[in-house]
Design a protein around this motif. Sequence first.
Motif, PDB file in Angstrom:
ATOM      1  N   ILE A   1       0.855  -1.199   0.000  1.00 52.43           N
ATOM      2  CA  ILE A   1       0.000   0.000   0.000  1.00 52.43           C
ATOM      3  C   ILE A   1       0.885   1.242   0.000  1.00 52.43           C
ATOM      4  O   ILE A   1       1.803   1.356   0.820  1.00 52.43           O
ATOM      5  CB  ILE A   1      -0.896   0.043   1.255  1.00 52.43           C
TER       6      ILE A   1
ATOM      7  N   ASP B   1       0.909   5.290   0.636  1.00 48.15           N
ATOM      8  CA  ASP B   1       0.105   6.295   1.331  1.00 48.15           C
ATOM      9  C   ASP B   1       0.008   7.573   0.505  1.00 48.15           C
ATOM     10  O   ASP B   1       1.031   8.061  -0.013  1.00 48.15           O
ATOM     11  CB  ASP B   1       0.819   6.631   2.643  1.00 48.15           C
TER      12      ASP B   1
ATOM     13  N   LYS C   1      -3.670   4.503   0.195  1.00 42.84           N
ATOM     14  CA  LYS C   1      -4.359   4.768   1.462  1.00 42.84           C
ATOM     15  C   LYS C   1      -4.581   6.259   1.619  1.00 42.84           C
ATOM     16  O   LYS C   1      -3.719   7.056   1.257  1.00 42.84           O
ATOM     17  CB  LYS C   1      -3.540   4.234   2.646  1.00 42.84           C
TER      18      LYS C   1
ATOM     19  N   CYS D   1      -7.372   1.720   0.678  1.00 46.24           N
ATOM     20  CA  CYS D   1      -7.408   1.495   2.127  1.00 46.24           C
ATOM     21  C   CYS D   1      -7.799   2.826   2.761  1.00 46.24           C
ATOM     22  O   CYS D   1      -7.108   3.831   2.574  1.00 46.24           O
ATOM     23  CB  CYS D   1      -6.025   1.063   2.623  1.00 46.24           C
TER      24      CYS D   1
ATOM     25  N   HIS E   1      -8.852   5.180   6.271  1.00 50.26           N
ATOM     26  CA  HIS E   1      -8.176   5.328   7.576  1.00 50.26           C
ATOM     27  C   HIS E   1      -9.038   6.220   8.461  1.00 50.26           C
ATOM     28  O   HIS E   1      -9.211   7.404   8.158  1.00 50.26           O
ATOM     29  CB  HIS E   1      -6.782   5.936   7.318  1.00 50.26           C
TER      30      HIS E   1
END
Length: 269
Positions: free
Chosen positions: A87, A89, A118, A140, A142
């Motif tokens: 992943i 970010d 993410k 993803c 958060h």
Amino acid sequence: MSAKPNPRVTVTSLRKMKREAEKIAMLTAYDASFAKVLDDQGVDVVLVGDSLGMVIQGHDTTVPVSMDDMVYHTRAVTKMCQRALVIGDLPFMSYTSPDLALRNSARLMQDGGAHMVKLEGGAPQVATVSQLAHHGVPVCAHLGLQPQSVHKLGGYRVQGRDEAVARQMLDDAKALQDAGADLLVLECVPVTLAEQITQALEIPTIGIGAGRECDGQVLVLHDMLGISPRAPKFSHDFIGSGATIAQAVTAYVQAVKAGTFPEDQHCFF
Ligand code: KIV
């Protein structure tokens, strides 16, 4: 005859792990050497987190991290991960609109080789998650403590102790899943709320300071190797005395899979 390589972890295998109650072990990495150790020791998901701003670049927060930084480190990590899903970010201010998020996700995936991106945030990010999912970008999300908003939050604090905030977080989690998110990180969230969110979702939740009931766990690599100047309460030093880095990573993977990490002392109630 050479051994058959393990198949790559995918969004499909992560969902299967949730259904079959197999815990997901995730760690951060920022360079090729550590990425190889993590991949070799069976870490399922490697996150090239913007936490690199703090543990690699020496900043106080993740706010100064740039897209160029993220692409550079993501490229180094993906080169060495044969099994783990990687992943990348999206850093602060790199996803302020769905179109900007799409352009920057393309950089993480095409230049960096990431398999998923993410981003931090709840309801305000639903349109962006939907746009990314629509264009084939695995996401993803958060929730809970969102470190990119630390200056707005006034510090690194547990999120969701207040009933209204907890209800909003549950609604946000469902909305992000419905928009197409594939995974959800829950950071610094009370154990009971993380459990409630985990049970309400089909996508896996990954906890960091969010208790044992999440579908998986993530830690910042430097925290679990005991080399961060200020390791948070929810981390554990897996290197202890005498273990090698590879042994510490194996111990982490085994503890997550067995459900023995996190312990109560790493949780918020
Ligand atoms: O940047 C990061 O490493 C993260 C984890 C703490 C989840 O977001």
